[in-house]
Design an enzyme around this catalytic site. Sequence first.
Site, PDB file in Angstrom:
ATOM      1  N   LYS A 128       0.813  -1.212   0.000  1.00  0.00           N
ATOM      2  CA  LYS A 128       0.000   0.000   0.000  1.00  0.00           C
ATOM      3  C   LYS A 128       0.850   1.267   0.000  1.00  0.00           C
ATOM      4  O   LYS A 128       2.039   1.263   0.323  1.00  0.00           O
ATOM      5  CB  LYS A 128      -0.972  -0.020   1.180  1.00  0.00           C
ATOM      6  CG  LYS A 128      -2.097  -1.038   0.978  1.00  0.00           C
ATOM      7  CD  LYS A 128      -3.150  -0.980   2.055  1.00  0.00           C
ATOM      8  CE  LYS A 128      -4.311  -1.922   1.730  1.00  0.00           C
ATOM      9  NZ  LYS A 128      -5.343  -1.921   2.785  1.00  0.00           N
ATOM     10  N   ARG A 156      -3.317 -10.271   5.222  1.00  0.00           N
ATOM     11  CA  ARG A 156      -3.789 -10.265   3.828  1.00  0.00           C
ATOM     12  C   ARG A 156      -2.650  -9.734   2.961  1.00  0.00           C
ATOM     13  O   ARG A 156      -2.239  -8.588   3.102  1.00  0.00           O
ATOM     14  CB  ARG A 156      -5.035  -9.384   3.701  1.00  0.00           C
ATOM     15  CG  ARG A 156      -5.666  -9.372   2.318  1.00  0.00           C
ATOM     16  CD  ARG A 156      -6.948  -8.540   2.325  1.00  0.00           C
ATOM     17  NE  ARG A 156      -7.583  -8.510   1.013  1.00  0.00           N
ATOM     18  CZ  ARG A 156      -7.317  -7.626   0.056  1.00  0.00           C
ATOM     19  NH1 ARG A 156      -6.412  -6.666   0.288  1.00  0.00           N
ATOM     20  NH2 ARG A 156      -7.935  -7.678  -1.104  1.00  0.00           N
TER      21      ARG A 156
END
Length: 298
Positions: A237, A271
């Site tokens: 991210k 995740r």
Amino acid sequence: MTESSWGKPIAVMHPRPWRVRGTLLGGDRPLLMAILNITPDSFYDGGKHATVDAALRRCEEMLSEGADIIDIGGESTRPGAEPVPEEEELKRVLPIIQAVAKRFECPVSIDTVKSGVARAALESGASIINDVSAMTTDAKMLEVPQGFGAAVVLNHMRGAPRTMQLNPEYDDVIKDVRDFLLERVRIMASLGLSRDRIAVDPGIGFGKRLEDNNALIEHLEWLDSIGCPVLLGHSRKSFIGKTAGLEKSDRLHPSVAVAVYAALKGASILRVHDVKATAEALRMVESIRAGGVGTKPP
């Protein structure tokens, strides 16, 4: 980063098992939820796995590398992303969910905010609903999991993907996130879902500044009081690229570092995009820590 930050003790919680359609998963180690995006515009791997054959090959690869769960999404939730019509999302994900559920025995998660997509996915073989809005975008979503015995992921997000990174602010990000997730868990529990079926995700990158993301990871154990497994979705991210010295990073090694740190703190589910690298790093840490069991300092 200050020099003293290296001397801080790591506050921890214990991983919690996650009940998925009657089976308890994990609890003794962090589970790896592998990301399979069936989208043309996802920030990392958009368009790579959009056909059934490509998706099956990628699933087989990730499972061989150590994935426990496959998380399939047909709508990008990257900052600035536009919504996808339900018909298009169904067209993207259903053939792949059906094929993955038929070929592999692993739990399949559907990453969606739409009740119609979630219901169709569960009917096609999925067993987890991963809703980045914590089931606030579509009120009918609250009705879906119980009839299937499905597990759920409730994620904190400030705003919607299209607008969530436009000047987010918090008085106390950890308290705000924890209070929101606790209230959503209470609602789900009132509808009959036991807390071991509900995973909570602090929503790294979903309406958060760099300092908010770092605080949530550093104090991840504060979410343990909710009484549910804690999931962390941090992989690749943009907060990594906003970190000083990592502006040009491909984000692989920093993502693995965050995964290891979250695992040491007791996260129940991670995740990730990079299953092999993450699994190998966790195995190394596990081996080191097992070697110290029962020993005493000289």
